[in-house]
Design a protein around this motif. Structure first.
Motif, PDB file in Angstrom:
ATOM      1  N   VAL A 504       0.839  -1.208   0.000  1.00 51.39           N
ATOM      2  CA  VAL A 504       0.000   0.000   0.000  1.00 51.39           C
ATOM      3  C   VAL A 504       0.867   1.248   0.000  1.00 51.39           C
ATOM      4  CG1 VAL A 504      -1.710   1.291   1.319  1.00 51.39           C
ATOM      5  CG2 VAL A 504      -1.917  -1.191   1.123  1.00 51.39           C
ATOM      6  N   GLU A 505       1.909   1.277   0.826  1.00 49.48           N
ATOM      7  CA  GLU A 505       2.796   2.446   0.888  1.00 49.48           C
ATOM      8  C   GLU A 505       3.479   2.689  -0.456  1.00 49.48           C
ATOM      9  OE1 GLU A 505       5.524   1.895   4.053  1.00 49.48           O
ATOM     10  OE2 GLU A 505       3.985   1.845   5.640  1.00 49.48           O
ATOM     11  N   VAL A 506       3.947   1.618  -1.103  1.00 47.28           N
ATOM     12  CA  VAL A 506       4.632   1.776  -2.387  1.00 47.28           C
ATOM     13  C   VAL A 506       3.685   2.348  -3.437  1.00 47.28           C
ATOM     14  CG1 VAL A 506       5.708   0.504  -4.275  1.00 47.28           C
ATOM     15  CG2 VAL A 506       6.319  -0.033  -1.916  1.00 47.28           C
ATOM     16  N   LEU A 507       2.488   1.806  -3.515  1.00 46.40           N
ATOM     17  CA  LEU A 507       1.533   2.308  -4.509  1.00 46.40           C
ATOM     18  C   LEU A 507       1.139   3.749  -4.228  1.00 46.40           C
ATOM     19  CD1 LEU A 507      -0.811  -0.785  -5.032  1.00 46.40           C
ATOM     20  CD2 LEU A 507       1.148  -0.062  -6.390  1.00 46.40           C
ATOM     21  N   GLU A 508       1.030   4.121  -2.964  1.00 46.41           N
ATOM     22  CA  GLU A 508       0.711   5.511  -2.618  1.00 46.41           C
ATOM     23  C   GLU A 508       1.824   6.443  -3.076  1.00 46.41           C
ATOM     24  OE1 GLU A 508      -1.893   6.926  -1.373  1.00 46.41           O
ATOM     25  OE2 GLU A 508      -3.121   5.352  -0.443  1.00 46.41           O
ATOM     26  N   THR A 509       3.080   6.026  -2.900  1.00 48.55           N
ATOM     27  CA  THR A 509       4.200   6.871  -3.346  1.00 48.55           C
ATOM     28  C   THR A 509       4.237   7.001  -4.862  1.00 48.55           C
ATOM     29  OG1 THR A 509       5.683   4.945  -3.376  1.00 48.55           O
ATOM     30  CG2 THR A 509       5.586   6.245  -1.341  1.00 48.55           C
ATOM     31  N   LEU A 510       3.672   6.029  -5.574  1.00 47.73           N
ATOM     32  CA  LEU A 510       3.619   6.091  -7.041  1.00 47.73           C
ATOM     33  C   LEU A 510       2.417   6.887  -7.544  1.00 47.73           C
ATOM     34  CD1 LEU A 510       4.589   2.399  -7.850  1.00 47.73           C
ATOM     35  CD2 LEU A 510       6.005   4.434  -8.202  1.00 47.73           C
ATOM     36  N   GLY A 511       1.612   7.413  -6.623  1.00 44.30           N
ATOM     37  CA  GLY A 511       0.476   8.239  -7.008  1.00 44.30           C
ATOM     38  C   GLY A 511      -0.831   7.499  -7.149  1.00 44.30           C
ATOM     39  N   LEU A 512      -0.891   6.236  -6.738  1.00 43.42           N
ATOM     40  CA  LEU A 512      -2.133   5.462  -6.784  1.00 43.42           C
ATOM     41  C   LEU A 512      -2.788   5.506  -5.410  1.00 43.42           C
ATOM     42  CD1 LEU A 512      -0.403   4.317  -9.192  1.00 43.42           C
ATOM     43  CD2 LEU A 512      -1.715   2.204  -8.921  1.00 43.42           C
ATOM     44  N   HIS A 513      -4.026   5.935  -5.380  1.00 43.81           N
ATOM     45  CA  HIS A 513      -4.740   6.044  -4.108  1.00 43.81           C
ATOM     46  C   HIS A 513      -5.344   4.693  -3.733  1.00 43.81           C
ATOM     47  CE1 HIS A 513      -7.200   7.446  -0.840  1.00 43.81           C
ATOM     48  NE2 HIS A 513      -8.316   7.058  -1.474  1.00 43.81           N
ATOM     49  N   VAL A 514      -5.023   4.217  -2.534  1.00 43.76           N
ATOM     50  CA  VAL A 514      -5.558   2.946  -2.029  1.00 43.76           C
ATOM     51  C   VAL A 514      -6.418   3.260  -0.807  1.00 43.76           C
ATOM     52  CG1 VAL A 514      -5.029   0.627  -1.233  1.00 43.76           C
ATOM     53  CG2 VAL A 514      -3.456   1.789  -2.799  1.00 43.76           C
ATOM     54  N   SER A 515      -7.728   3.083  -0.943  1.00 44.01           N
ATOM     55  CA  SER A 515      -8.634   3.435   0.146  1.00 44.01           C
ATOM     56  C   SER A 515      -8.556   2.421   1.274  1.00 44.01           C
ATOM     57  CB  SER A 515     -10.074   3.528  -0.375  1.00 44.01           C
ATOM     58  OG  SER A 515     -10.531   2.254  -0.780  1.00 44.01           O
ATOM     59  N   GLU A 516      -9.004   2.845   2.446  1.00 39.78           N
ATOM     60  CA  GLU A 516      -9.019   1.940   3.602  1.00 39.78           C
ATOM     61  C   GLU A 516      -9.979   0.770   3.381  1.00 39.78           C
ATOM     62  OE1 GLU A 516      -9.911   4.159   7.058  1.00 39.78           O
ATOM     63  OE2 GLU A 516      -8.072   5.372   7.018  1.00 39.78           O
ATOM     64  N   ASP A 517     -11.079   1.015   2.657  1.00 36.94           N
ATOM     65  CA  ASP A 517     -12.028  -0.071   2.389  1.00 36.94           C
ATOM     66  C   ASP A 517     -11.387  -1.165   1.543  1.00 36.94           C
ATOM     67  OD1 ASP A 517     -13.950   1.276   3.792  1.00 36.94           O
ATOM     68  OD2 ASP A 517     -14.879   2.185   2.024  1.00 36.94           O
ATOM     69  N   VAL A 518     -10.584  -0.764   0.546  1.00 34.28           N
ATOM     70  CA  VAL A 518      -9.901  -1.745  -0.295  1.00 34.28           C
ATOM     71  C   VAL A 518      -8.911  -2.555   0.535  1.00 34.28           C
ATOM     72  CG1 VAL A 518      -8.301  -2.032  -2.210  1.00 34.28           C
ATOM     73  CG2 VAL A 518     -10.208  -0.447  -2.419  1.00 34.28           C
TER      74      VAL A 518
END
Length: 708
Positions: A504-518
């Motif tokens: 999740v942290e890696v994808l967030e740093t790449l600009g992809l939003h990962v919601s808490e529900d996912v």
């Protein structure tokens, strides 16, 4: 007076209620033999089994009342709230209810009933099922107006197109075929199989099974209780088994005999056998029956186009009514494709009908025989146990009798005094001893024999049980252990292991939003055996698939929302008529704000598909910057052509946009799509270890321009 006077109206509540009462009464009158048979059965039950008969009569009355109430509710919903229009044109009675219309030859109106508020015109769909058209008496100006209408109905003027068929609508489709009794039975059987097999959804079938199952089990258990006087586990098991047999017969019996019986009645045969004509246009679907009657259906009322071996069925959204089109009426495959395309435009979902497997009569009879054989065996076992217990009770009673007699004789012996008494006592004692030896000897013999009887059967049962246990143990030892998921998950076994939180942290740093529900949903999936391997042992693909999957409506017929950061789809399509459109829309959702915002009118042409062989070509079209482009996608059954991933890249390249669509696999048969620059793609690859590819698929127009 106007020869085509129309009567338009909306039924009032009082008129609807009056129609419900009279329609139910007419239905009861046309089923008088059914009610007579039911009354005979109830009388026989009351005479032969008075106690059970009273309860059976009560249950029957309750069921009949529930059925009547349900019928009244159905009729009320069918006729109330709609705008009606009725008129006579030539020799045809024409009726419009809401958006649905019907045309019926005046000669087919067999029932005319006048009530306090209504004029009811009816015809027989079957020998026991009348259908009605209703006119409130208030629509007539006076009695002469009503008499004129009835005179026109009973003495119609010949139409110019007597016995003819409806003219096909320009630009529409027309199908003509002939039904005989054999074909009608087969088509009706297939249509019922579509409904009962769950092709249109399992909820209706599950609800039907649950309702009838609960009712049947309850009714049988009540009858068993009333007959036996109590409800022990044996009688309860018998009642449930009997109810299951009834359900098995109800849902797996081949309906062919029932339909053959129906088509033998003159009313049904004259109505159904002959030449049928189905016309389909942009406005409606029209079915003309062999009698000349016509029914008109608007597209809004239709939900499914179901294909079976011999016909297509346009099913209503109520999953009960349908329009039938025999395959023999199609001229070529182009006409089939045109019908599919028209239905797709109108929101009618095309599905393949599931085949219903019916239980042969001999198999059901064999099941009945086996069931009652099992019941008889259990009954004999119960009787045997009862006799054993009775023998035990008799032995105990005999022992008690002997003891009491000995005590009485002893009291009599010791009651006297003197030598005579002593002699008597001695003689009596000898008699007592002889009697005791004989009686106790017989008692011991009986006990020994009974003990052998009781212990013999269990010994055989124990031997069989031990034998079965040894066989089962040997079979279990042969099962390979590797078929089971191991509960232990060791990250060291997977060199690419990445914890979910780190993903999740890696994808967030790449600009992809990962919601808490996912995250919560994926974390819950990890509790399933083997899923932690898929999510953390082979990282990122499962999480990206979850992020990029489009959201469909409840019926899975249309996409409601696409993701904005990543898009995922399965190469095994859901419906070739719309799959490519959905894929391009999902990719365009990633490229909002780019030069692709002007892409419009995405469409598919499936004319060149051989649906039977699963081969052919789909022409994918779109308009971009006011210019039309098209691509040819190869058809291989229901698999998506991967060239679709390069369609939009060709437009970006033409515009000299440096961004592209990149794709990677999902470790299965799907594709994960991203949009961005080359630098972003390289950063994504370095951070996740997933390899990205970018292809370009040039359109036919672009290829022709490059040749010039």
């Amino acid at each position: 007076m106007d020869n085509e006077k129309r009567y338009a109206y909306i039924l009032e509540k009082a008129e609807v209620g009056e129609f419900c009462r009279h329609a139910m009464w007419e239905s009861i009158k046309h089923r008088k033999w059914v009610w007579l048979r039911l009354a005979v059965i109830l009388v026989l039950e009351l005479v032969l089994l008075p106690r059970v008969g009273i309860w059976a009569a009560g249950i029957t009355v309750v069921v009949v009342m529930i059925s009547l109430v349900k019928g009244v509710i159905h009729i009320y919903k069918t006729v109330s709230g709609y705008r009606w229009a009725v008129w006579i044109e030539g020799d045809m009675l024409k009726v419009v209810r809401g958006s649905r219309g019907s045309e019926l030859p005046c000669s087919s109106v067999q029932l005319v009933r006048t009530t306090r508020r209504l004029l009811m015109l009816g015809y027989l769909q079957t020998a026991q099922r009348p259908a009605w058209f209703i006119l409130p008496l208030r629509v007539f100006a006076d009695g002469r107006d009503k008499d004129w209408f009835l005179d026109r109905l009973q003495n119609p003027q010949p139409s110019e197109n007597v016995g003819g068929h409806a003219e096909p609508v320009e630009g529409g489709l027309c199908f003509t075929y002939t039904l005989d009794a054999g074909k009608w039975v087969q088509f009706q059987r297939d249509a019922l199989g579509v409904v009962t097999s769950g092709t249109l959804g399992m909820m209706e079938r599950v609800r039907l099974v649950l309702v009838w199952g609960l009712f049947t089990v309850s009714a049988v258990l009540i009858c068993v209780y009333l007959v036996a006087g109590r409800l022990v586990w044996q009688s309860a098991a018998y009642g449930i088994g009997l109810a299951l047999l009834f359900m098995l017969r109800f849902f797996t019996r081949d309906p062919k005999k029932m339909f053959r019986k129906q088509i033998q009645t003159p009313v049904v045969r004259d109505r159904e056998c002959g030449v049928w004509q189905i016309t389909m246009s942009e406005a409606e679907v029209c079915a003309q029956l062999p009698t000349g009657a016509r029914n008109h259906y608007d597209w809004e009322s239709l939900g499914w186009l179901v294909e079976t071996g011999d016909a297509y069925y346009l099913f209503y959204k109520d999953r009960k009514h349908y329009v039938m089109i025999a395959k023999e009426s199609f001229q070529d495959w182009n006409q089939v494709s045109a019908m599919h395309a028209l239905c797709a435009r109108k929101g009618v979902k095309s599905v393949r009908g599931r085949r219903m497997h019916y239980l042969p009569d001999w198999a059901f009879i064999l099941t009945i025989v086996l069931f009652f054989a099992l019941c008889i065996e259990l009954l004999f076992i119960s009787i045997f146990r009862s006799h054993v217990q009775e023998a035990r009770d008799q032995l105990e009673w005999a022992s008690q009798e002997i003891r009491s007699q000995l005590e009485e004789m002893s009291q009599e012996t010791y009651g006297g005094l003197g030598e005579k008494s002593q002699e008597t006592y001695g003689d009596q004692k000898e008699v007592q001893q002889e009697m005791s030896q004989e009686m106790y000897g017989g008692l011991e013999d009986a006990q020994q024999e009974m003990r052998g009887l009781l212990e013999g059967a269990p010994q055989e049962a124990r031997g069989g049980q031990e034998e079965a246990s040894l066989e089962a143990s040997g079979a279990l030892e042969e099962v390979p252990q590797e078929i089971y998921w191991s509960d232990a998950f060791d990250p060291a076994d997977y060199p690419d292991y990445v914890a979910l939180d780190e993903q999740v942290e890696v994808l967030e740093t790449l600009g992809l939003h990962v919601s808490e529900d996912v995250v919560a949903s994926v974390r819950e999936s990890m509790t399933v055996p083997g899923m932690q391997v898929m999510i953390e042992g082979y990282p990122y693909t499962w999480l990206l698939t979850h992020l990029g999957a489009p959201q469909y409506n409840e019926d899975w017929t249309a996409v409601e929302k696409y993701a904005q950061d990543v898009f995922w789809f399965d190469f095994e399509g859901m419906g070739l008529e719309t799959d490519y459109i959905n894929i391009l829309n999902g990719m365009l959702a990633l490229a909002q704000g780019s030069c692709l915002d002007t892409v419009t009118d995405i469409a598919e042409d499936t004319t060149d598909i051989d649906w039977e062989k699963g081969r052919g070509t789909i022409v994918l079209r779109l308009e971009w910057n006011s210019q039309a482009y098209h691509w040819e996608m190869t058809v291989h059954n229901d698999w998506i052509d991967s060239d679709v991933l390069g369609v939009l890249n060709a437009l970006l390249a033409q515009e000299n946009d440096q961004r592209r669509f990149y794709v990677t696999g999902d470790n299965a048969q799907g594709a994960i799509v991203l949009f961005g620059t080359t630098e972003r793609a390289e950063a994504f690859q370095e951070a996740t270890g997933l390899e990205l590819e970018s292809d370009t698929t040039w359109s036919v127009e672009q290829q022709e321009m490059s040749k010039q």
